[in-house]
Design a protein around this motif. Structure first.
Motif, mmCIF file in Angstrom:
data_model
loop_
_atom_site.group_PDB
_atom_site.id
_atom_site.type_symbol
_atom_site.label_atom_id
_atom_site.label_comp_id
_atom_site.label_asym_id
_atom_site.label_seq_id
_atom_site.Cartn_x
_atom_site.Cartn_y
_atom_site.Cartn_z
ATOM 1 N N PHE A 120 4.076 3.942 6.724
ATOM 2 C CA PHE A 120 3.198 2.906 6.203
ATOM 3 C C PHE A 120 1.826 3.045 6.837
ATOM 4 O O PHE A 120 1.647 3.688 7.865
ATOM 5 C CB PHE A 120 3.759 1.502 6.478
ATOM 6 N N SER A 121 0.874 2.418 6.189
ATOM 7 C CA SER A 121 -0.461 2.261 6.740
ATOM 8 C C SER A 121 -0.735 0.767 6.766
ATOM 9 O O SER A 121 -0.561 0.084 5.752
ATOM 10 C CB SER A 121 -1.503 2.961 5.865
ATOM 11 N N PRO A 125 -6.637 1.214 2.653
ATOM 12 C CA PRO A 125 -5.673 0.567 1.760
ATOM 13 C C PRO A 125 -4.262 0.620 2.342
ATOM 14 O O PRO A 125 -3.715 1.708 2.556
ATOM 15 C CB PRO A 125 -5.766 1.383 0.478
ATOM 16 N N ALA A 126 -3.697 -0.532 2.622
ATOM 17 C CA ALA A 126 -2.370 -0.624 3.230
ATOM 18 C C ALA A 126 -1.294 -0.293 2.198
ATOM 19 O O ALA A 126 -1.412 -0.663 1.027
ATOM 20 C CB ALA A 126 -2.157 -2.027 3.780
ATOM 21 N N TYR A 148 3.808 1.879 -2.251
ATOM 22 C CA TYR A 148 3.677 0.466 -2.564
ATOM 23 C C TYR A 148 2.496 -0.141 -1.806
ATOM 24 O O TYR A 148 2.532 -0.269 -0.578
ATOM 25 C CB TYR A 148 4.965 -0.287 -2.204
ATOM 26 N N PRO A 149 1.426 -0.509 -2.513
ATOM 27 C CA PRO A 149 0.256 -1.095 -1.843
ATOM 28 C C PRO A 149 0.465 -2.583 -1.551
ATOM 29 O O PRO A 149 1.175 -3.279 -2.282
ATOM 30 C CB PRO A 149 -0.859 -0.900 -2.866
ATOM 31 N N ALA A 159 -1.427 -8.225 10.183
ATOM 32 C CA ALA A 159 -1.293 -6.954 9.469
ATOM 33 C C ALA A 159 0.135 -6.437 9.567
ATOM 34 O O ALA A 159 0.709 -5.978 8.569
ATOM 35 C CB ALA A 159 -2.269 -5.924 10.026
ATOM 36 N N CYS A 160 0.736 -6.525 10.737
ATOM 37 C CA CYS A 160 2.097 -6.027 10.923
ATOM 38 C C CYS A 160 3.118 -6.927 10.228
ATOM 39 O O CYS A 160 4.143 -6.450 9.736
ATOM 40 C CB CYS A 160 2.403 -5.872 12.408
#
Length: 189
Positions: A120-121, A125-126, A148-149, A159-160
């Motif tokens: 994941f990021s 863009p996550a 999957y964004p 964020a996490c």
């Protein structure tokens, strides 16, 4: 001079303690999986209407794939308390099959999977990236990949948390790719 040195040492110690407290690890858990109505209907149309059933074999992890990713030094992402990401995928897939009315422990059709990518990021863009090789005792199968964004946040905790919360919908998308693949019919005789 000595009092200056002591004052600087005290400030540095206070700063070190504050940084240690602020940088402690936090484990982030996701929300429980919820079966996708779209996936259930697709499975029913492909299998139930034809009287076919299957059981799920093992969903395993390919060598070299990290199953305990850490998010922004905030700590590991736990996709579900007590479950690894592959166990989560296995439970989710089993839930979809059960809800579709096609899961049977007595079936000779055994579908298995191997997760070949799990990453994941958490920065924009996550997204979650998951790839899986799907096979059965009837077919060598095929590979599917999803990206999957999801929205992210500036703070590490938020964020996490978004990373963990997005895992369920990413798995829904993964299962959708599995059951909509033209090779899915060949998995079940």
């Amino acid at each position: 001079m000595r009092s200056n040195t002591l004052a600087v040492a005290a400030k540095l110690t206070s700063l070190a303690v504050a940084m240690a407290l602020l940088s402690g690890c936090e484990t982030t858990n996701s929300i429980p999986y919820k079966a996708s109505t779209e996936n259930v209907l697709t499975i029913q149309s492909k299998l139930k209407e034809q009287g076919k059933q299957l059981r799920l074999g093992e969903i395993s992890l390919a060598a070299g794939v990290n199953e305990s990713p850490v998010c922004r030094l905030n700590g590991p992402i736990r996709v579900n308390p007590g479950k690894t990401p592959t166990q989560y995928i296995q439970s989710a897939f089993q839930e979809e099959l059960f809800m579709a009315g096609v899961y049977s422990l007595d079936s000779n059709n055994i579908v298995s999977g191997q997760v070949t990518e799990l990453s994941f990021s958490s920065v924009s863009p996550a997204s979650w990236s998951i790839s899986m090789q799907v096979s059965s005792n009837n077919s060598s199968g095929y590979s599917v990949t999803v990206n999957y964004p999801f929205d992210t946040s500036w703070t590490a905790y938020s964020a996490c948390k978004n990373v963990a919360d997005a895992y369920g919908p990413a798995v829904q998308m993964l299962i959708k790719e599995v059951v909509n693949n033209p090779g899915f019919d060949a998995l079940i005789q």
